[in-house]
Design a protein around this motif. Structure first.
Motif, PDB file in Angstrom:
ATOM      1  N   UNK A  19       3.215  -0.798   7.580  1.00  0.00           N
ATOM      2  CA  UNK A  19       3.097   0.212   6.986  1.00  0.00           C
ATOM      3  C   UNK A  19       1.551   0.670   6.906  1.00  0.00           C
ATOM      4  N   UNK A  20       0.755  -0.194   6.089  1.00  0.00           N
ATOM      5  CA  UNK A  20      -0.475  -0.220   5.683  1.00  0.00           C
ATOM      6  C   UNK A  20      -1.461  -0.079   6.792  1.00  0.00           C
ATOM      7  N   UNK A  21      -1.323  -0.804   8.039  1.00  0.00           N
ATOM      8  CA  UNK A  21      -2.075  -0.664   9.127  1.00  0.00           C
ATOM      9  C   UNK A  21      -1.839   0.727   9.971  1.00  0.00           C
ATOM     10  N   UNK A  22      -0.553   1.020   9.859  1.00  0.00           N
ATOM     11  CA  UNK A  22      -0.221   2.476  10.367  1.00  0.00           C
ATOM     12  C   UNK A  22      -1.049   3.518   9.491  1.00  0.00           C
ATOM     13  N   UNK A  23      -0.966   3.279   8.260  1.00  0.00           N
ATOM     14  CA  UNK A  23      -1.747   4.544   7.400  1.00  0.00           C
ATOM     15  C   UNK A  23      -3.291   4.520   7.567  1.00  0.00           C
ATOM     16  N   UNK A  24      -3.718   3.351   7.775  1.00  0.00           N
ATOM     17  CA  UNK A  24      -5.260   3.009   8.008  1.00  0.00           C
ATOM     18  C   UNK A  24      -5.864   3.528   9.537  1.00  0.00           C
ATOM     19  N   UNK A  25      -4.662   3.662  10.516  1.00  0.00           N
ATOM     20  CA  UNK A  25      -5.023   4.181  11.740  1.00  0.00           C
ATOM     21  C   UNK A  25      -4.791   5.640  12.043  1.00  0.00           C
ATOM     22  N   UNK A  26      -4.121   6.271  10.992  1.00  0.00           N
ATOM     23  CA  UNK A  26      -3.560   7.516  11.169  1.00  0.00           C
ATOM     24  C   UNK A  26      -4.108   8.478  10.214  1.00  0.00           C
ATOM     25  N   UNK A  27      -4.762   8.042   9.145  1.00  0.00           N
ATOM     26  CA  UNK A  27      -5.073   8.782   7.842  1.00  0.00           C
ATOM     27  C   UNK A  27      -6.410   9.271   7.812  1.00  0.00           C
ATOM     28  N   UNK A  81     -10.867  -0.951   2.094  1.00  0.00           N
ATOM     29  CA  UNK A  81      -9.951   0.007   1.950  1.00  0.00           C
ATOM     30  C   UNK A  81      -8.614  -0.714   2.231  1.00  0.00           C
ATOM     31  N   UNK A  82      -8.631  -1.827   2.376  1.00  0.00           N
ATOM     32  CA  UNK A  82      -7.368  -2.420   2.596  1.00  0.00           C
ATOM     33  C   UNK A  82      -6.556  -2.461   1.434  1.00  0.00           C
ATOM     34  N   UNK A  83      -6.973  -2.864   0.138  1.00  0.00           N
ATOM     35  CA  UNK A  83      -6.448  -2.689  -1.075  1.00  0.00           C
ATOM     36  C   UNK A  83      -5.843  -1.249  -1.215  1.00  0.00           C
ATOM     37  N   UNK A  89      -4.223   5.538  -6.025  1.00  0.00           N
ATOM     38  CA  UNK A  89      -5.109   4.606  -5.858  1.00  0.00           C
ATOM     39  C   UNK A  89      -5.496   3.925  -7.347  1.00  0.00           C
ATOM     40  N   UNK A  90      -5.097   2.687  -7.478  1.00  0.00           N
ATOM     41  CA  UNK A  90      -5.328   1.994  -8.525  1.00  0.00           C
ATOM     42  C   UNK A  90      -4.334   2.178  -9.748  1.00  0.00           C
ATOM     43  N   UNK A  91      -3.104   2.648  -9.087  1.00  0.00           N
ATOM     44  CA  UNK A  91      -1.995   2.922 -10.094  1.00  0.00           C
ATOM     45  C   UNK A  91      -0.907   1.698  -9.648  1.00  0.00           C
ATOM     46  N   UNK A  92      -0.574   1.000 -10.475  1.00  0.00           N
ATOM     47  CA  UNK A  92       0.316  -0.244 -10.122  1.00  0.00           C
ATOM     48  C   UNK A  92       1.628   0.095 -10.701  1.00  0.00           C
ATOM     49  N   UNK A 125       1.104  -9.859  -1.882  1.00  0.00           N
ATOM     50  CA  UNK A 125      -0.311  -9.078  -1.812  1.00  0.00           C
ATOM     51  C   UNK A 125      -1.203  -9.977  -0.948  1.00  0.00           C
ATOM     52  N   UNK A 126      -1.417 -11.039  -1.326  1.00  0.00           N
ATOM     53  CA  UNK A 126      -2.394 -11.963  -0.754  1.00  0.00           C
ATOM     54  C   UNK A 126      -1.746 -12.377   0.943  1.00  0.00           C
ATOM     55  N   UNK A 127      -0.877 -12.368   1.131  1.00  0.00           N
ATOM     56  CA  UNK A 127      -0.364 -12.550   2.399  1.00  0.00           C
ATOM     57  C   UNK A 127      -0.789 -11.309   3.136  1.00  0.00           C
ATOM     58  N   UNK A 128      -0.503 -10.042   2.798  1.00  0.00           N
ATOM     59  CA  UNK A 128      -0.701  -8.655   3.523  1.00  0.00           C
ATOM     60  C   UNK A 128      -1.969  -8.535   3.469  1.00  0.00           C
ATOM     61  N   UNK A 129      -2.712  -8.510   2.404  1.00  0.00           N
ATOM     62  CA  UNK A 129      -4.332  -8.125   2.441  1.00  0.00           C
ATOM     63  C   UNK A 129      -4.880  -9.155   3.414  1.00  0.00           C
ATOM     64  N   UNK A 130      -4.720 -10.527   3.312  1.00  0.00           N
ATOM     65  CA  UNK A 130      -5.471 -11.434   4.297  1.00  0.00           C
ATOM     66  C   UNK A 130      -5.148 -11.026   5.642  1.00  0.00           C
ATOM     67  N   UNK A 131      -3.938 -10.839   6.078  1.00  0.00           N
ATOM     68  CA  UNK A 131      -3.591 -10.463   7.392  1.00  0.00           C
ATOM     69  C   UNK A 131      -4.222  -9.117   7.940  1.00  0.00           C
ATOM     70  N   UNK A 132      -4.258  -8.118   7.132  1.00  0.00           N
ATOM     71  CA  UNK A 132      -5.029  -7.188   7.756  1.00  0.00           C
ATOM     72  C   UNK A 132      -6.630  -6.965   7.537  1.00  0.00           C
ATOM     73  N   UNK A 133      -7.002  -7.880   6.725  1.00  0.00           N
ATOM     74  CA  UNK A 133      -8.508  -8.126   6.784  1.00  0.00           C
ATOM     75  C   UNK A 133      -8.890  -9.106   7.897  1.00  0.00           C
TER      76      UNK A 133
END
Length: 396
Positions: free
Chosen positions: A238-246, A259-261, A321-324, A345-353
């Protein structure tokens, strides 16, 4: 309203708005098979339910509709009782989750990041030469499982068959047999670790002061594994889709890291992987959100609906942004135990980076409107994520 069907596929937010307008923060719904439940849409109401385990309990055996459930009910994997930490309550639940949390907390963050980088590079190596990929099948889905297999002290070549079995449990007529194979793998792993400890999660749980039995350890390892795989996979996709379409992410996309975070956080608010969760069961008659809840009634927690509750987020994007403060990992005693969300989050962030570093000109190979979401009320994720890029060479 039926809480099932394709109406939740492309735009579930519209269905949540209709339910909220008609019924308020708690709505009567029908699950598959015509079974009744209460759907909790309000942010404060979800928090209220999750903060009161004595009133809204987790043990599914409390449900007052079991006499109406057919043997082949498709939601049985979500509701059928198992002796795992998912369905424990009170002190027993705290004992079990304490062992899981401590075992995950002992994972060295630098070693975790290194393992994630190695797994991501290995996955990308498998398709980088072709110039195209379905990132869901070839990257997002196997990524968290391969990392968790390493944290479990399993060999890399065991991750592939395990991944296939996990897929088959929900997407195959072989589901029961696939689950049995996963169970047998975990049982064999426990036996191995009993004979030979290692710097891994199962060994730490074996030695934990909670004194887990073999069956408790096996069941809880299964819970952690499945809880990490699908939600984190769809979080990545879902994060990759967002970064590719927004367009808001396009300016910094080639650099990626900044931008990944932001993308990961926004996805948890707008397209959280775990949309809805079964559930809680009322231990006595009570009121919630203007509705009369009876003893044994089932409550479905609407995480996605609560995250977009206009009472807490009147401006759709203003506080992402910044709201958890989202509810995507649950809340209270039965929320995802620390440090589960941080590990995910470490798994997801590292994968995308790593993906952005390796494939800087990554682009969708279909129109954004042609991307298809899973026809699921429970998980929010793409069926496929087809992309194209300049062919590269393996790095390993």
């Amino acid at each position: 309203m039926p809480l099932h069907g394709t109406r939740f596929q492309q735009n579930p937010g519209e269905m949540y708005r209709k339910l909220r307008t008609t019924h308020g923060p708690v709505a009567p719904v029908e699950l598959e098979g015509g079974l009744p439940a209460w759907f909790v849409l309000g942010y404060s109401e979800v928090c209220q339910v999750e903060s009161n385990p004595g009133l809204f309990a987790r043990d599914t055996r409390r449900w007052n509709a079991w006499d109406r459930v057919p043997d082949d009910w498709p939601l049985m994997p979500f509701v059928g009782y198992t002796p795992s930490l998912m369905f424990t309550e009170g002190a027993e639940h705290r004992r079990r989750t304490g062992a899981v949390g401590d075992a995950l907390a002992a994972v060295d963050p630098f070693e975790l990041r290194s393992a994630c980088e190695q797994v991501a590079d290995g996955l990308i190596d498998e398709f980088t030469g072709s110039g195209q990929s379905d990132l869901m099948a070839q990257f997002a889905h196997p990524m968290p499982l391969r990392v968790m297999a390493r944290l479990y002290g399993m060999a890399d070549d065991e991750a592939g068959p395990l991944m296939q079995d996990l897929t088959d449990t929900v997407a195959s007529d072989d589901g029961v047999a696939a689950y049995q194979r996963i169970y047998d793998r975990m049982r064999a792993l426990v036996e191995t670790k009993k004979q030979r400890r290692g710097p891994d999660v199962p060994s730490r749980m074996l030695d934990h002061a909670a004194g887990l039995s073999d069956e408790e350890l096996l069941q809880d390892l299964l819970v952690v594994l499945t809880a990490a795989q699908q939600p984190v996979a769809y979080w990545i996709g879902n994060a990759i889709r967002l970064m590719l379409t927004d367009i808001r992410f396009a300016v910094t996309f080639t650099g990626g890291r900044r931008s990944v975070g932001q993308a990961l956080t926004e996805v948890l608010w707008e397209d959280t992987p775990t949309q809805n969760f079964i559930g809680r069961f009322a231990t006595r008659d009570t009121n919630l959100g203007g509705q009369r809840i009876r003893t044994g009634d089932m409550l479905v927690l609407g995480f996605a609906a609560a995250n977009t509750d206009p009472h807490v987020r009147p401006d759709f994007y203003s506080d992402s942004i910044g709201n958890d403060a989202h509810l995507s990992f649950g809340h209270g005693e039965h929320g995802c135990p620390y440090p589960g969300p941080q590990t995910g989050e470490v798994i997801a962030r590292t994968a995308i980076e790593v993906l952005l570093e390796r494939l800087p000109d990554l682009a969708l190979s279909v129109r954004a409107d042609d991307l298809v979401w899973l026809p699921s009320v429970w998980m929010r994720g793409l069926a496929e994520l087809p992309v194209q890029f300049s062919p590269g060479v393996p790095v390993r």
